[in-house]
Motif scaffolding. Structure first.
Motif, mmCIF file in Angstrom:
data_model
loop_
_atom_site.group_PDB
_atom_site.id
_atom_site.type_symbol
_atom_site.label_atom_id
_atom_site.label_comp_id
_atom_site.label_asym_id
_atom_site.label_seq_id
_atom_site.Cartn_x
_atom_site.Cartn_y
_atom_site.Cartn_z
ATOM 1 N N ASN A 4 -7.673 -42.650 55.961
ATOM 2 C CA ASN A 4 -8.043 -43.882 55.355
ATOM 3 C C ASN A 4 -9.032 -43.864 54.133
ATOM 4 O O ASN A 4 -9.035 -44.490 53.026
ATOM 5 C CB ASN A 4 -8.878 -44.769 56.457
ATOM 6 C CG ASN A 4 -7.936 -45.301 57.520
ATOM 7 O OD1 ASN A 4 -6.975 -45.363 57.320
ATOM 8 N ND2 ASN A 4 -8.590 -45.520 58.686
ATOM 9 N N PHE A 5 -9.891 -42.534 54.377
ATOM 10 C CA PHE A 5 -10.856 -42.410 53.279
ATOM 11 C C PHE A 5 -9.925 -41.963 52.012
ATOM 12 O O PHE A 5 -10.133 -42.428 50.957
ATOM 13 C CB PHE A 5 -11.581 -41.074 53.348
ATOM 14 C CG PHE A 5 -12.210 -40.431 52.424
ATOM 15 C CD1 PHE A 5 -13.228 -40.860 51.665
ATOM 16 C CD2 PHE A 5 -11.635 -39.111 52.033
ATOM 17 C CE1 PHE A 5 -13.693 -40.295 50.654
ATOM 18 C CE2 PHE A 5 -12.159 -38.465 50.972
ATOM 19 C CZ PHE A 5 -13.410 -39.067 50.176
ATOM 20 N N CYS A 6 -8.931 -41.274 52.071
ATOM 21 C CA CYS A 6 -7.932 -40.867 50.902
ATOM 22 C C CYS A 6 -7.448 -42.280 50.253
ATOM 23 O O CYS A 6 -7.495 -42.067 49.182
ATOM 24 C CB CYS A 6 -6.830 -39.837 51.354
ATOM 25 S SG CYS A 6 -7.339 -38.189 51.833
ATOM 26 N N HIS A 7 -6.961 -42.975 50.961
ATOM 27 C CA HIS A 7 -6.536 -44.328 50.730
ATOM 28 C C HIS A 7 -7.624 -45.176 49.986
ATOM 29 O O HIS A 7 -7.174 -45.730 48.773
ATOM 30 C CB HIS A 7 -5.688 -45.282 51.648
ATOM 31 C CG HIS A 7 -4.596 -44.583 52.290
ATOM 32 N ND1 HIS A 7 -4.301 -44.865 53.549
ATOM 33 C CD2 HIS A 7 -3.882 -43.646 51.945
ATOM 34 C CE1 HIS A 7 -3.205 -44.198 53.914
ATOM 35 N NE2 HIS A 7 -3.073 -43.437 52.706
ATOM 36 N N THR A 8 -8.737 -45.140 50.271
ATOM 37 C CA THR A 8 -9.890 -45.951 49.641
ATOM 38 C C THR A 8 -10.245 -45.189 48.137
ATOM 39 O O THR A 8 -10.744 -45.932 47.294
ATOM 40 C CB THR A 8 -11.167 -45.906 50.401
ATOM 41 O OG1 THR A 8 -11.796 -44.546 50.604
ATOM 42 C CG2 THR A 8 -10.720 -46.459 51.875
ATOM 43 N N ILE A 9 -9.830 -43.939 48.105
ATOM 44 C CA ILE A 9 -10.268 -43.038 46.721
ATOM 45 C C ILE A 9 -8.999 -43.093 45.804
ATOM 46 O O ILE A 9 -8.937 -42.464 44.792
ATOM 47 C CB ILE A 9 -10.715 -41.697 46.951
ATOM 48 C CG1 ILE A 9 -9.747 -41.043 47.658
ATOM 49 C CG2 ILE A 9 -12.047 -41.900 47.504
ATOM 50 C CD1 ILE A 9 -10.268 -39.585 47.757
ATOM 51 N N GLY A 10 -7.994 -43.975 46.383
ATOM 52 C CA GLY A 10 -6.629 -44.256 45.310
ATOM 53 C C GLY A 10 -5.678 -43.036 45.569
ATOM 54 O O GLY A 10 -4.721 -43.180 44.685
ATOM 55 N N THR A 70 -9.117 -41.253 60.246
ATOM 56 C CA THR A 70 -10.202 -41.551 59.447
ATOM 57 C C THR A 70 -10.027 -40.910 57.921
ATOM 58 O O THR A 70 -10.390 -41.511 57.029
ATOM 59 C CB THR A 70 -11.538 -41.030 59.971
ATOM 60 O OG1 THR A 70 -11.801 -41.669 61.313
ATOM 61 C CG2 THR A 70 -12.837 -41.142 59.304
ATOM 62 N N GLU A 96 -19.871 -43.780 54.582
ATOM 63 C CA GLU A 96 -20.588 -43.815 53.418
ATOM 64 C C GLU A 96 -20.831 -42.658 52.475
ATOM 65 O O GLU A 96 -20.842 -42.650 51.003
ATOM 66 C CB GLU A 96 -21.795 -44.841 53.291
ATOM 67 C CG GLU A 96 -21.661 -46.067 54.112
ATOM 68 C CD GLU A 96 -23.019 -46.714 54.485
ATOM 69 O OE1 GLU A 96 -23.878 -46.243 54.237
ATOM 70 O OE2 GLU A 96 -22.873 -47.812 54.719
ATOM 71 N N TYR A 104 -18.584 -44.185 47.002
ATOM 72 C CA TYR A 104 -19.206 -43.267 48.046
ATOM 73 C C TYR A 104 -20.467 -42.918 47.470
ATOM 74 O O TYR A 104 -20.436 -42.537 46.286
ATOM 75 C CB TYR A 104 -18.223 -42.349 48.471
ATOM 76 C CG TYR A 104 -17.021 -42.803 49.468
ATOM 77 C CD1 TYR A 104 -17.337 -43.193 50.878
ATOM 78 C CD2 TYR A 104 -15.874 -43.206 48.973
ATOM 79 C CE1 TYR A 104 -16.491 -43.900 51.797
ATOM 80 C CE2 TYR A 104 -14.967 -43.643 49.643
ATOM 81 C CZ TYR A 104 -15.285 -43.816 50.959
ATOM 82 O OH TYR A 104 -14.044 -44.494 51.830
ATOM 83 N N ALA A 142 -15.072 -44.405 43.859
ATOM 84 C CA ALA A 142 -14.589 -45.258 44.748
ATOM 85 C C ALA A 142 -15.897 -46.152 45.410
ATOM 86 O O ALA A 142 -15.702 -46.887 46.368
ATOM 87 C CB ALA A 142 -13.940 -44.813 45.566
#
Length: 281
Positions: A168-174, A165, A2, A25, A23
């Motif tokens: 996954n973070f990079c994918h969530t921010i596009g 991890t 988060e 966070y 995104a």
């Protein structure tokens, strides 16, 4: 995950802070300089306004993004709740090593420590920290809100869990990702970029073609948004010279800097930021 802390409010740092906040966070943007923090926030505001005008986001999304970003100078206060810290300070190994030692002492044992270096060894940056399995490279590209790629670099002891991890973070921010599995100088992208730039420099030095035509060839033949000389000006000729020098030390003559580049840097012709490089601005 988060809470994200970004260390360094320069062009890369404030861009990373912006896309993470967009995104969803919670982001702390930290710098030692009040002016840099204020300029970083102003740049984020301008970038978000451009996104509104191009209908990529709404005014409401902009407001929520800005509400998620905190500006701080104190390092302890900046990272105490961070799940991921992304360092975006100048490309000086000793500075990054010192920062990572401080972060190792301050942060939760579970916090992942990432460096935005474009060519320095991730392993060496984190060599003196205890959490070597949680050290990783996250090489973003300029301008961060626009460029789709993040190059992820494994350190010598980076764990598979840390890699997953961060992916996954990079994918969530596009962002899309590529993984450099060996911590070698230049990684994947900088090595490819500088090899191309060195060859462009040689073409000009040998009188094969003009700067303008070499750039035009790369844009029109290969659909690059910029030619190598234009991109060198944008990144800064001093920065490019340091990068080529480092690559030459590791890989030899194929990355040798031309004499005219060294002369231009000595004269203060640094590209767009100084108003003059291969082109005038």
């Amino acid at each position: 995950m988060e809470n994200i802390s970004v260390i360094g409010a320069g062009i890369m740092g404030h861009g990373i802070a912006q896309i993470a906040a967009l995104a969803g966070y919670n982001v702390v943007l930290r710098d030692i300089n009040d002016d840099m923090l204020e300029k970083g926030l102003q740049s984020i505001d301008r970038s978000l306004n451009l996104m509104i005008r191009s209908e990529k986001i709404t005014v409401t999304q902009k407001d929520k993004c800005l509400q998620r970003i905190q500006l701080k100078k104190d390092l302890n206060d900046s990272v105490k709740e961070a799940d991921l810290v992304i360092e975006a300070i100048p490309e000086v190994l000793s500075l990054k090593q010192e920062l990572f030692q401080q972060l190792d002492e301050i942060c939760s044992p579970e916090t992942i420590l990432a460096t935005n270096t474009s060519q320095l060894s991730v392993t060496l940056i984190g060599a003196k920290v205890s959490r070597k399995d949680k050290i990783i490279g996250t090489h973003f590209f300029n301008p961060v809100p626009v460029m789709k790629l993040v190059e992820i670099i494994n350190g010598f002891e980076t764990s598979d869990e840390t890699l997953q991890t961060v992916q996954n973070f990079c994918h969530t921010i596009g962002k899309e990702t590529v993984v450099c599995r060996k911590d070698t100088p230049g990684f994947v992208t900088t090595r490819l970029l500088l090899a191309q730039r060195a060859e462009a420099f040689r073409l000009y030095e040998e009188g094969v073609a003009s700067i303008e035509d070499i750039d035009k060839a790369m844009r029109l033949a290969f659909k690059h948004p910029m030619g190598p000389f234009q991109l060198a000006d944008l990144a800064g000729l001093d920065t490019g010279l340091k990068a080529l020098t480092s690559m030459e030390e590791n890989y030899g003559e194929r990355f040798k800097s031309p004499t005219y580049l060294k002369q231009m840097v000595a004269l203060g012709y640094l590209g767009k930021k100084s108003g003059k490089g291969f082109y005038e601005y």
